[in-house]
Motif scaffolding. Structure first.
Motif, mmCIF file in Angstrom:
data_model
loop_
_atom_site.group_PDB
_atom_site.id
_atom_site.type_symbol
_atom_site.label_atom_id
_atom_site.label_comp_id
_atom_site.label_asym_id
_atom_site.label_seq_id
_atom_site.Cartn_x
_atom_site.Cartn_y
_atom_site.Cartn_z
ATOM 1 N N ASP A 40 3.018 -2.332 11.853
ATOM 2 C CA ASP A 40 4.380 -2.361 11.315
ATOM 3 C C ASP A 40 4.375 -2.390 9.786
ATOM 4 O O ASP A 40 5.210 -1.752 9.129
ATOM 5 N N LEU A 41 3.440 -3.132 9.207
ATOM 6 C CA LEU A 41 3.357 -3.192 7.751
ATOM 7 C C LEU A 41 2.924 -1.850 7.171
ATOM 8 O O LEU A 41 3.409 -1.438 6.111
ATOM 9 N N CYS A 42 2.025 -1.155 7.871
ATOM 10 C CA CYS A 42 1.624 0.186 7.429
ATOM 11 C C CYS A 42 2.829 1.111 7.381
ATOM 12 O O CYS A 42 3.014 1.877 6.408
ATOM 13 N N GLU A 43 3.655 1.055 8.419
ATOM 14 C CA GLU A 43 4.837 1.924 8.468
ATOM 15 C C GLU A 43 5.861 1.515 7.418
ATOM 16 O O GLU A 43 6.463 2.373 6.753
ATOM 17 N N PHE A 45 5.443 0.011 4.455
ATOM 18 C CA PHE A 45 5.058 0.294 3.079
ATOM 19 C C PHE A 45 4.483 1.700 2.888
ATOM 20 O O PHE A 45 4.230 2.113 1.747
ATOM 21 N N GLY A 46 4.269 2.409 3.986
ATOM 22 C CA GLY A 46 3.719 3.755 3.879
ATOM 23 C C GLY A 46 2.298 3.764 3.343
ATOM 24 O O GLY A 46 1.949 4.596 2.495
ATOM 25 N N VAL A 47 1.487 2.814 3.819
ATOM 26 C CA VAL A 47 0.122 2.682 3.326
ATOM 27 C C VAL A 47 -0.851 2.662 4.495
ATOM 28 O O VAL A 47 -0.450 2.603 5.663
ATOM 29 N N SER A 48 -2.128 2.689 4.181
ATOM 30 C CA SER A 48 -3.163 2.695 5.209
ATOM 31 C C SER A 48 -3.414 1.294 5.739
ATOM 32 O O SER A 48 -3.020 0.291 5.136
ATOM 33 N N ARG A 49 -4.121 1.228 6.866
ATOM 34 C CA ARG A 49 -4.487 -0.067 7.437
ATOM 35 C C ARG A 49 -5.407 -0.829 6.491
ATOM 36 O O ARG A 49 -5.309 -2.050 6.372
ATOM 37 N N TYR A 50 -6.280 -0.108 5.790
ATOM 38 C CA TYR A 50 -7.160 -0.761 4.812
ATOM 39 C C TYR A 50 -6.342 -1.463 3.736
ATOM 40 O O TYR A 50 -6.628 -2.603 3.369
#
Length: 248
Positions: A40-43, A45-50
């Motif tokens: 959910d945080l990836c989606e 902020f539009g960032v990778s899991r890393y």
């Protein structure tokens, strides 16, 4: 054709960490609640899991969250961390600084640093800081122990409203108010000559010897939160360190 470049990954995880830290401090995610999942945080902020994992690692370093396998990331109550390890082998490193000395504030204002103040503090010229100046005096003593100058990062300048009722160090207030952790304190001590203004503050003769102690406080984000400069008359300062030889 203009190609937009993405912000470096390290900048992105710091941005994510700062946003989540602010939301935790403001109660969007109260103690005991869970943060959204990594997915959910990836989606969001539009960032990778890393990037998300590095941001969460920052929050763990700041004692704001704990993470367990299959249990998610939980917001926890901050615990105080008051010990700092030195990069020297020493048993005792004691600064004879009167505990509970009263701090009398003379000025508390935002200042843009000129070249002289930049050299004095080690901070960039042209940057803006909350500057708090005053003297510290031990109970029953007519003479100040030192002149104290605080330079607080403008990000944390709201602590200035609390200082009239606060007599201890400022950085614990910054940690509590903003959810950051000071992870490094760099200290420098230099011999200086008391200028007329400094001499008047310290009640000594101009031109006499003084010792200037500058501490730079850095957060887990690599950001300087505060610089503190204490200037002591040489006759009222004592620094004691004991070191023991370590067998190879």
């Amino acid at each position: 054709m203009t190609v937009e470049r993405e912000a470096p990954a390290d900048h992105r995880y710091l941005q994510v960490a700062r946003t989540l830290r602010k939301e935790i401090v403001e109660g969007v995610y109260p103690v005991g609640s869970q943060l959204p999942t990594e997915h959910d945080l990836c989606e969001r902020f539009g960032v990778s899991r890393y990037t998300v994992r590095e941001a969460l690692r920052r929050l763990r370093d700041d004692n704001l969250v704990s993470s367990r396998p299959r249990a998610g990331t939980l917001v926890v109550a901050r615990t105080a961390s008051n010990s700092y390890a030195q990069e020297v082998m020493s048993i005792n490193d004691l600064l004879a600084f009167a505990a509970g000395a009263e701090f009398a504030i003379e000025s508390n204002t935002m200042v843009t640093l000129d070249e002289d103040l930049a050299a004095h503090t080690g901070l960039p010229a042209g940057s803006e800081w909350l500057v708090v100046r005053g003297t510290r005096t031990a109970e029953g003593s007519p003479e100040p122990i030192c002149r104290t100058e605080y330079y607080v990062n403008r990000t944390f300048a709201a602590v200035g409203r609390l200082l009239q009722r606060h007599n201890g160090p400022i950085f614990p207030l910054i940690e509590d108010l903003f959810g950051v952790s000071v992870v490094e304190v760099h200290q420098e001590i230099a011999a200086v000559v008391a200028s007329p203004g400094l001499a008047a503050d310290l009640k000594v003769d101009a031109g006499t010897a003084a010792l200037e102690m500058r501490r730079t406080y850095t957060t887990s984000d690599g950001e300087i939160a505060q610089v503190t400069i204490n200037t002591h008359p040489a006759a009222r300062f004592r620094y004691s360190m004991t070191m023991r030889r370590v067998k190879a």
